[in-house]
Scaffold this motif. Structure first.
Motif, PDB file in Angstrom:
ATOM      1  N   ILE A  81       4.174 -12.531 -12.683  1.00 23.62           N
ATOM      2  CA  ILE A  81       3.851 -11.118 -12.738  1.00 23.62           C
ATOM      3  C   ILE A  81       4.566 -10.505 -13.932  1.00 23.62           C
ATOM      4  O   ILE A  81       5.771 -10.677 -14.089  1.00 23.62           O
ATOM      5  CB  ILE A  81       4.283 -10.392 -11.446  1.00 23.62           C
ATOM      6  N   THR A  82       3.844  -9.814 -14.781  1.00 23.56           N
ATOM      7  CA  THR A  82       4.437  -9.057 -15.866  1.00 23.56           C
ATOM      8  C   THR A  82       4.452  -7.586 -15.477  1.00 23.56           C
ATOM      9  O   THR A  82       3.398  -6.999 -15.207  1.00 23.56           O
ATOM     10  CB  THR A  82       3.646  -9.240 -17.168  1.00 23.56           C
ATOM     11  N   LEU A  83       5.623  -7.004 -15.395  1.00 23.46           N
ATOM     12  CA  LEU A  83       5.765  -5.611 -14.998  1.00 23.46           C
ATOM     13  C   LEU A  83       5.931  -4.731 -16.218  1.00 23.46           C
ATOM     14  O   LEU A  83       6.539  -5.128 -17.212  1.00 23.46           O
ATOM     15  CB  LEU A  83       6.996  -5.452 -14.092  1.00 23.46           C
ATOM     16  N   PRO A  84       5.378  -3.503 -16.174  1.00 24.33           N
ATOM     17  CA  PRO A  84       5.619  -2.568 -17.273  1.00 24.33           C
ATOM     18  C   PRO A  84       7.093  -2.186 -17.307  1.00 24.33           C
ATOM     19  O   PRO A  84       7.842  -2.424 -16.356  1.00 24.33           O
ATOM     20  CB  PRO A  84       4.733  -1.369 -16.914  1.00 24.33           C
ATOM     21  N   ARG A  85       7.500  -1.596 -18.389  1.00 22.93           N
ATOM     22  CA  ARG A  85       8.913  -1.244 -18.546  1.00 22.93           C
ATOM     23  C   ARG A  85       9.241  -0.047 -17.666  1.00 22.93           C
ATOM     24  O   ARG A  85       8.940   1.097 -17.990  1.00 22.93           O
ATOM     25  CB  ARG A  85       9.213  -0.956 -20.017  1.00 22.93           C
ATOM     26  N   LEU A  86       9.874  -0.348 -16.513  1.00 22.42           N
ATOM     27  CA  LEU A  86      10.241   0.665 -15.542  1.00 22.42           C
ATOM     28  C   LEU A  86      11.729   0.570 -15.261  1.00 22.42           C
ATOM     29  O   LEU A  86      12.393  -0.388 -15.656  1.00 22.42           O
ATOM     30  CB  LEU A  86       9.459   0.457 -14.229  1.00 22.42           C
ATOM     31  N   SER A  87      12.239   1.551 -14.545  1.00 27.88           N
ATOM     32  CA  SER A  87      13.620   1.458 -14.092  1.00 27.88           C
ATOM     33  C   SER A  87      13.732   0.283 -13.127  1.00 27.88           C
ATOM     34  O   SER A  87      12.739  -0.106 -12.490  1.00 27.88           O
ATOM     35  CB  SER A  87      14.039   2.746 -13.383  1.00 27.88           C
ATOM     36  N   PRO A  88      14.904  -0.326 -12.992  1.00 27.56           N
ATOM     37  CA  PRO A  88      15.062  -1.464 -12.066  1.00 27.56           C
ATOM     38  C   PRO A  88      14.591  -1.148 -10.649  1.00 27.56           C
ATOM     39  O   PRO A  88      13.963  -1.986 -10.001  1.00 27.56           O
ATOM     40  CB  PRO A  88      16.557  -1.740 -12.117  1.00 27.56           C
ATOM     41  N   GLU A  89      14.892   0.062 -10.184  1.00 28.67           N
ATOM     42  CA  GLU A  89      14.499   0.428  -8.815  1.00 28.67           C
ATOM     43  C   GLU A  89      12.984   0.507  -8.681  1.00 28.67           C
ATOM     44  O   GLU A  89      12.397  -0.057  -7.743  1.00 28.67           O
ATOM     45  CB  GLU A  89      15.130   1.767  -8.429  1.00 28.67           C
ATOM     46  N   LYS A  90      12.313   1.175  -9.638  1.00 26.69           N
ATOM     47  CA  LYS A  90      10.855   1.286  -9.571  1.00 26.69           C
ATOM     48  C   LYS A  90      10.199  -0.079  -9.738  1.00 26.69           C
ATOM     49  O   LYS A  90       9.205  -0.391  -9.081  1.00 26.69           O
ATOM     50  CB  LYS A  90      10.352   2.253 -10.641  1.00 26.69           C
ATOM     51  N   GLY A  91      10.751  -0.909 -10.632  1.00 28.30           N
ATOM     52  CA  GLY A  91      10.199  -2.242 -10.821  1.00 28.30           C
ATOM     53  C   GLY A  91      10.305  -3.084  -9.567  1.00 28.30           C
ATOM     54  O   GLY A  91       9.364  -3.793  -9.197  1.00 28.30           O
ATOM     55  N   ALA A  92      11.440  -3.008  -8.885  1.00 26.23           N
ATOM     56  CA  ALA A  92      11.630  -3.774  -7.652  1.00 26.23           C
ATOM     57  C   ALA A  92      10.678  -3.307  -6.565  1.00 26.23           C
ATOM     58  O   ALA A  92      10.110  -4.118  -5.821  1.00 26.23           O
ATOM     59  CB  ALA A  92      13.077  -3.653  -7.190  1.00 26.23           C
ATOM     60  N   ASN A  93      10.475  -1.992  -6.465  1.00 24.40           N
ATOM     61  CA  ASN A  93       9.563  -1.465  -5.447  1.00 24.40           C
ATOM     62  C   ASN A  93       8.127  -1.899  -5.715  1.00 24.40           C
ATOM     63  O   ASN A  93       7.390  -2.281  -4.802  1.00 24.40           O
ATOM     64  CB  ASN A  93       9.640   0.062  -5.407  1.00 24.40           C
ATOM     65  N   MET A  94       7.722  -1.853  -6.991  1.00 21.48           N
ATOM     66  CA  MET A  94       6.362  -2.269  -7.343  1.00 21.48           C
ATOM     67  C   MET A  94       6.167  -3.749  -7.042  1.00 21.48           C
ATOM     68  O   MET A  94       5.131  -4.165  -6.490  1.00 21.48           O
ATOM     69  CB  MET A  94       6.076  -1.981  -8.816  1.00 21.48           C
ATOM     70  N   LEU A  95       7.139  -4.573  -7.397  1.00 19.01           N
ATOM     71  CA  LEU A  95       7.053  -6.005  -7.146  1.00 19.01           C
ATOM     72  C   LEU A  95       6.953  -6.298  -5.658  1.00 19.01           C
ATOM     73  O   LEU A  95       6.159  -7.148  -5.226  1.00 19.01           O
ATOM     74  CB  LEU A  95       8.268  -6.708  -7.748  1.00 19.01           C
ATOM     75  N   ALA A  96       7.738  -5.580  -4.853  1.00 17.97           N
ATOM     76  CA  ALA A  96       7.707  -5.785  -3.401  1.00 17.97           C
ATOM     77  C   ALA A  96       6.336  -5.442  -2.828  1.00 17.97           C
ATOM     78  O   ALA A  96       5.807  -6.162  -1.971  1.00 17.97           O
ATOM     79  CB  ALA A  96       8.790  -4.945  -2.731  1.00 17.97           C
ATOM     80  N   GLU A  97       5.743  -4.358  -3.306  1.00 18.40           N
ATOM     81  CA  GLU A  97       4.418  -3.957  -2.810  1.00 18.40           C
ATOM     82  C   GLU A  97       3.355  -4.985  -3.194  1.00 18.40           C
ATOM     83  O   GLU A  97       2.505  -5.352  -2.378  1.00 18.40           O
ATOM     84  CB  GLU A  97       4.049  -2.588  -3.373  1.00 18.40           C
ATOM     85  N   ILE A  98       3.407  -5.444  -4.450  1.00 20.12           N
ATOM     86  CA  ILE A  98       2.422  -6.431  -4.909  1.00 20.12           C
ATOM     87  C   ILE A  98       2.518  -7.709  -4.088  1.00 20.12           C
ATOM     88  O   ILE A  98       1.508  -8.238  -3.605  1.00 20.12           O
ATOM     89  CB  ILE A  98       2.638  -6.739  -6.408  1.00 20.12           C
ATOM     90  N   MET A  99       3.735  -8.223  -3.917  1.00 19.25           N
ATOM     91  CA  MET A  99       3.898  -9.493  -3.221  1.00 19.25           C
ATOM     92  C   MET A  99       3.585  -9.379  -1.738  1.00 19.25           C
ATOM     93  O   MET A  99       3.094 -10.326  -1.120  1.00 19.25           O
ATOM     94  CB  MET A  99       5.312 -10.029  -3.431  1.00 19.25           C
ATOM     95  N   SER A 100       3.859  -8.226  -1.138  1.00 20.64           N
ATOM     96  CA  SER A 100       3.528  -8.027   0.274  1.00 20.64           C
ATOM     97  C   SER A 100       2.024  -8.103   0.498  1.00 20.64           C
ATOM     98  O   SER A 100       1.540  -8.801   1.401  1.00 20.64           O
ATOM     99  CB  SER A 100       4.070  -6.675   0.746  1.00 20.64           C
ATOM    100  N   GLU A 101       1.264  -7.380  -0.341  1.00 17.86           N
ATOM    101  CA  GLU A 101      -0.188  -7.397  -0.194  1.00 17.86           C
ATOM    102  C   GLU A 101      -0.773  -8.763  -0.548  1.00 17.86           C
ATOM    103  O   GLU A 101      -1.679  -9.258   0.117  1.00 17.86           O
ATOM    104  CB  GLU A 101      -0.803  -6.310  -1.081  1.00 17.86           C
ATOM    105  N   ALA A 102      -0.248  -9.373  -1.618  1.00 17.83           N
ATOM    106  CA  ALA A 102      -0.752 -10.688  -2.013  1.00 17.83           C
ATOM    107  C   ALA A 102      -0.497 -11.726  -0.931  1.00 17.83           C
ATOM    108  O   ALA A 102      -1.374 -12.537  -0.606  1.00 17.83           O
ATOM    109  CB  ALA A 102      -0.099 -11.120  -3.327  1.00 17.83           C
ATOM    110  N   SER A 103       0.691 -11.706  -0.353  1.00 18.58           N
ATOM    111  CA  SER A 103       1.025 -12.673   0.699  1.00 18.58           C
ATOM    112  C   SER A 103       0.120 -12.508   1.906  1.00 18.58           C
ATOM    113  O   SER A 103      -0.291 -13.490   2.528  1.00 18.58           O
ATOM    114  CB  SER A 103       2.490 -12.506   1.108  1.00 18.58           C
TER     115      SER A 103
END
Length: 240
Positions: free
Chosen positions: A1-23
């Motif tokens: 997954i390539t994430l846009p340049r976000l704050s660490p907190e926003k990036g972590a939240n986006m990654l968690a949402e993506i992986m939850s739905e994908a899983s």
């Protein structure tokens, strides 16, 4: 997954949402997400590598003359999405309705259809970037056969034929057409143009014995269609 340049907190939240739905989607298909890595880029991208085992693999090379060709989803998503990005306007067509129908079709999983077809199909593939024409020719090349296709029998997404008639097409369509030059008969038409249309999350194309085609179509549901048959002869598509 390539994430846009976000704050660490926003990036972590986006990654968690993506992986939850994908899983959730992978689990429904009988698979697990077991690893991965992330990077940072100018825009969001995501991809998966899928590994699995099959007791009996269905290849593209087992079609035989007399087999019936079944398509499990309508085509036209590339044309519709290209028209949406171009903000096309066509009298009598509400483009948003076509886009909504395409999204519904694209989100329908192929697993149930594959489970019904796999025990019977001599050859099978999904219809994706090379379009229906390109992927059918792959089957014909691998099987050493030809095919006759009834253009009117091919299911299309709402608005796709009208958009094709108006000249709307995906940027990949010209390359798909060039790759099939001389191997698909018949004059140009909106229906023929959609044979070159690249599909996102398209359906399955299967060659099955003629004596069970009707029962398979009934089990697959209303979106599936008998679009033609495998014939003896060189690997080319004859349109009727």
């Amino acid at each position: 997954i390539t994430l846009p340049r976000l704050s660490p907190e926003k990036g972590a939240n986006m990654l968690a949402e993506i992986m939850s739905e994908a899983s959730e989607v992978f689990r429904a298909a009988g698979a697990d997400v077991v690893g991965g890595h992330t990077s940072v880029g100018s825009e969001l991208t995501i991809g998966f590598t899928v590994t699995g085992l099959a007791a009996h693999a269905i290849t593209k090379g087992g079609a035989k003359p007399g087999d019936v060709l079944i398509l499990t989803k309508p085509i036209g998503s590339g044309t519709i999405m290209a028209a949406e990005m171009a903000m096309a306007r066509l009298p009598g067509l509400i483009l948003g309705e076509s886009v909504a129908a395409a999204l519904v079709a694209m989100t329908q999983p192929n697993g149930p259809a594959a489970a019904l077809l796999a025990p019977h199909a001599g050859a099978m593939t999904d219809v994706t970037g090379f379009g229906l024409g390109g992927h059918l020719l792959e089957i014909l090349d691998a099987s050493g056969c030809g095919a006759t296709i009834d253009l009117a029998a091919i299911p299309t997404l709402p608005g796709a034929l009208a958009l094709a008639a108006a000249g709307q097409a995906s940027s990949l369509a010209p390359a798909n057409r060039a790759a099939t030059i001389g191997r698909i008969s018949g004059p140009d038409s909106p229906g023929k143009a959609l044979l070159y249309d690249p599909q996102t999350a398209g359906g399955l194309l299967a060659a099955v014995p003629a004596d069970i085609a009707t029962s398979l179509l009934a089990a697959l549901g209303p979106n599936a269609a008998r679009i033609g048959e495998i014939t003896a002869g060189p690997p080319r598509i004859t349109l009727t």
